[in-house]
Scaffold this motif. Sequence first.
Motif, PDB file in Angstrom:
ATOM      1  N   GLU A 201      38.928  36.482  29.836  1.00  0.00           N
ATOM      2  CA  GLU A 201      39.277  35.141  30.817  1.00  0.00           C
ATOM      3  C   GLU A 201      39.545  33.950  29.866  1.00  0.00           C
TER       4      GLU A 201
ATOM      5  N   LYS B 126      44.682  39.247  31.425  1.00  0.00           N
ATOM      6  CA  LYS B 126      44.121  40.067  32.581  1.00  0.00           C
ATOM      7  C   LYS B 126      43.621  41.404  31.749  1.00  0.00           C
TER       8      LYS B 126
ATOM      9  N   ILE C 110      40.168  38.483  37.039  1.00  0.00           N
ATOM     10  CA  ILE C 110      40.981  39.080  36.087  1.00  0.00           C
ATOM     11  C   ILE C 110      41.372  40.290  35.911  1.00  0.00           C
TER      12      ILE C 110
ATOM     13  N   TRP D 168      34.455  39.598  39.144  1.00  0.00           N
ATOM     14  CA  TRP D 168      35.313  39.702  38.397  1.00  0.00           C
ATOM     15  C   TRP D 168      36.738  40.314  38.563  1.00  0.00           C
TER      16      TRP D 168
END
Length: 94
Positions: free
Chosen positions: A66, A71, A92, A89
């Motif tokens: 991040e 990604k 991401i 999470w």
Amino acid sequence: MKFEDIELVNNEAIHNFELMVDGHRSFIDYQVRGEKIYSIHTEVPEVLQGRGVAEALVEKAFTYIESKGQKVVPLCAYVQIFLKKHPEWNRIVA
């Protein structure tokens, strides 16, 4: 155990995020394609299993990913399980 004081190492030469705990190396094997990190395999030595090392490793790797504006593509089964437990999470995930 949270492992805050243990630094994540991005070993770019062998495409591993690494965490050394009590002299044992745990890692996430990955591949990079553009701005995406493909998590392929997570491995924690048997002596460290059940202590939260894999979870700490994935969280540290995600924080790193991040911070780089990248990604993650979660191909690894453990990373997929981690994401189910920690949907925050998903921000991401590619």
